[in-house]
Scaffold this motif. Structure first.
Motif, PDB file in Angstrom:
ATOM      1  N   UNK A  36       0.826  -1.209   0.000  1.00  0.00           N
ATOM      2  CA  UNK A  36       0.000   0.000   0.000  1.00  0.00           C
ATOM      3  C   UNK A  36       0.856   1.253   0.000  1.00  0.00           C
ATOM      4  N   UNK A  37       0.316   2.345  -0.556  1.00  0.00           N
ATOM      5  CA  UNK A  37       0.981   3.628  -0.385  1.00  0.00           C
ATOM      6  C   UNK A  37       0.911   3.996   1.092  1.00  0.00           C
ATOM      7  N   UNK A  38       1.810   4.846   1.542  1.00  0.00           N
ATOM      8  CA  UNK A  38       1.884   5.083   2.987  1.00  0.00           C
ATOM      9  C   UNK A  38       0.817   6.041   3.490  1.00  0.00           C
ATOM     10  N   UNK A  39       0.331   6.965   2.629  1.00  0.00           N
ATOM     11  CA  UNK A  39      -0.667   7.928   3.097  1.00  0.00           C
ATOM     12  C   UNK A  39      -1.470   8.454   1.919  1.00  0.00           C
ATOM     13  N   UNK A  40      -2.718   8.817   2.184  1.00  0.00           N
ATOM     14  CA  UNK A  40      -3.542   9.400   1.125  1.00  0.00           C
ATOM     15  C   UNK A  40      -4.472  10.450   1.719  1.00  0.00           C
ATOM     16  N   UNK A  41      -4.803  11.430   0.890  1.00  0.00           N
ATOM     17  CA  UNK A  41      -5.760  12.467   1.253  1.00  0.00           C
ATOM     18  C   UNK A  41      -7.026  12.294   0.445  1.00  0.00           C
ATOM     19  N   UNK A  42      -8.159  12.259   1.113  1.00  0.00           N
ATOM     20  CA  UNK A  42      -9.448  12.102   0.445  1.00  0.00           C
ATOM     21  C   UNK A  42     -10.154  13.450   0.432  1.00  0.00           C
ATOM     22  N   UNK A  43     -10.458  13.947  -0.768  1.00  0.00           N
ATOM     23  CA  UNK A  43     -11.158  15.229  -0.869  1.00  0.00           C
ATOM     24  C   UNK A  43     -12.646  14.969  -1.019  1.00  0.00           C
ATOM     25  N   UNK A  44     -13.427  15.422  -0.043  1.00  0.00           N
ATOM     26  CA  UNK A  44     -14.884  15.243  -0.064  1.00  0.00           C
ATOM     27  C   UNK A  44     -15.524  16.620  -0.222  1.00  0.00           C
ATOM     28  N   UNK A  45     -16.130  16.910  -1.371  1.00  0.00           N
ATOM     29  CA  UNK A  45     -16.661  18.256  -1.630  1.00  0.00           C
ATOM     30  C   UNK A  45     -17.910  18.567  -0.826  1.00  0.00           C
TER      31      UNK A  45
END
Length: 441
Positions: free
Chosen positions: A126-135
């Motif tokens: 897995x990638x180590x971190x992710x940002x989820x943009x919720x409009x």
């Protein structure tokens, strides 16, 4: 009040009109890029101070530096406030999405024997971190939270961060917070727009940077993603909502009409098209649409009116073959097949983000709860991209092992290729392997 609904016969349209329909409302972000460039730069240089300033300016929310991150108390309050039936609906939808996406989780490593003693494969991590943009432009979207968070969690992402624009009172919608908590999101921040994208990419005093940013947003969000794409993976291109219904003479005109309104109510920049080879069906659908649209409340009625007079409407093709060709050129985000034999019609489709078969599978249920992801490629990108999945949050490393026998078998071929490409050190590493201290070209 009259309702203007585009009604085209494809064979009678010139090349420019066809091009405009196929291009639809995907916005040119070049002007937005220049508008958000100073915002992105300010966040890079000033951190939280810039985020707070732009949150006050664009969202009308007055936040303190220690108020950017959602607290445990806010999560608890959100859960207590929510109606039980809504919580149950979210829980059921999350479970369906989890069941579907669990099948996408790859084995940690798979190897094959290319030749005797030569083993190669891929290692999934897995990638180590992710940002989820919720409009939060035209409403609040807990469904967007679990569509993004569930595959990230199943992939094994170590740190999942969510950002969403706050209300003017500084709060995040409780349904979104409940969904985030249910899906195991690690951190939630009250920020939106281009400033949130910049904060996720560069980091601030309150938020550490992430490796990947995904989730749909406005033209300004898309422009900000473009500006930071050199330092972070900005994920699937997702713009204004779009749908196509492909129907033949067997379709129920009433059901086609009410299904056509589903994606059209997202916003004036959406696209919603009926493509059919049946003139009688097209005329019946238009009649039903006129009656349905005037019954919708505002602002949704206004959105639908704009769509049907703009990038939506009805296209009549000369045959189902031509109709399918139009759909494949359009490459819609959402496609529904209202045909006599939907599984046969499916064989005619090459490009679509999702394909819903038959009259009992309207866009609504796929948007929320059938399991497959509802974050899909738009603007014709379905020719190149796939829906968000577990795979988006996983990276792969090639792994190779060669035995002594395998090395000897492949050695001469590699030397020949290296010499042909004029890489003497490549070849020498194989020629001199058993000549310690004596390097010969």
């Amino acid at each position: 009040m009259d309702v203007n609904i585009n009604f085209w016969k494809w064979s009678e349209l010139d090349a420019e009109r066809r091009r405009r329909i196929l291009r639809r409302s995907e916005e040119d972000i070049s002007s937005a890029i220049e508008a958000v460039r100073p915002i992105v730069e300010a966040v890079r240089l000033e951190g939280d101070a810039a985020v707070l300033r732009y949150t006050r300016e664009f969202e009308g929310a007055e936040l303190e530096p220690d108020g950017l991150r959602v607290s445990e108390e806010e999560f608890s309050r959100a859960e207590a406030e929510l109606d039980k039936s809504l919580k149950r609906a979210i829980e059921n939808a999350v479970e369906n999405v989890r069941i579907f996406h669990a099948a996408q989780v790859p084995s940690a490593m798979e190897m094959i024997e290319v030749r005797p003693g030569l083993v190669a494969g891929e290692r999934a991590m897995p990638i180590d971190s992710c940002g989820l943009y919720v409009p939060r432009g035209r409403g609040s979207f807990p469904s967007m939270v679990y569509m993004l968070a569930v595959p990230a969690k199943l992939a094994g992402v170590k740190r999942i961060v969510m950002v969403s624009p706050p209300e003017s009172d500084g709060s995040i919608n409780p349904a979104c917070l409940y969904a985030a908590h249910l899906c195991g999101v690690d951190e939630v921040y009250k920020m939106g727009g281009s400033q949130a994208i910049a904060a996720l990419a560069y980091g601030t005093e309150s938020i550490r940077p992430v490796s990947m940013i995904t989730g749909p947003g406005s033209a300004y969000v898309a422009a900000a993603k473009h500006l930071v794409s050199h330092i972070v993976n900005t994920g699937l291109p997702a713009g204004p909502s779009e749908s196509v219904i492909l129907a033949d003479s067997s379709a129920d005109a009433w059901k086609v009409a009410i299904d056509l309104l589903i994606e059209a109510e997202h916003g004036a920049d959406s696209s919603a098209l009926l493509v059919t080879d049946s003139v009688s069906l097209a005329e019946s659908v238009r009649s039903y649409l006129e009656d349905c649209i005037i019954r919708l409340p505002e602002p949704r009625q206004g959105f639908v009116r704009s769509v049907m007079a703009g990038y939506g409407g009805i296209i009549v093709a000369d045959s189902m073959e031509e109709a399918a060709a139009i759909v494949n050129d359009f490459a819609p985000e959402h496609l529904m097949l209202h045909t006599r034999e939907p599984f046969f019609t499916l064989s005619m489709i090459e490009n679509a983000g999702e394909i819903l078969l038959g009259e009992n599978t309207p866009f609504s249920i796929a948007n929320y709860a059938t399991g497959p992801n509802a974050v899909l490629p738009t603007g014709g990108k379905a020719k190149l991209y796939s829906p968000v999945s577990v795979r988006d949050f996983i990276k792969y490393s090639s792994v190779v092992y060669a035995s002594k026998e395998a090395f000897e078998n492949i050695r001469d071929d590699v030397i020949r290729l290296a010499e042909f490409e004029n890489f003497p050190a490549h070849a020498a590493a194989l020629k001199n392997r058993d000549k310690t201290g004596k390097y010969e070209l």
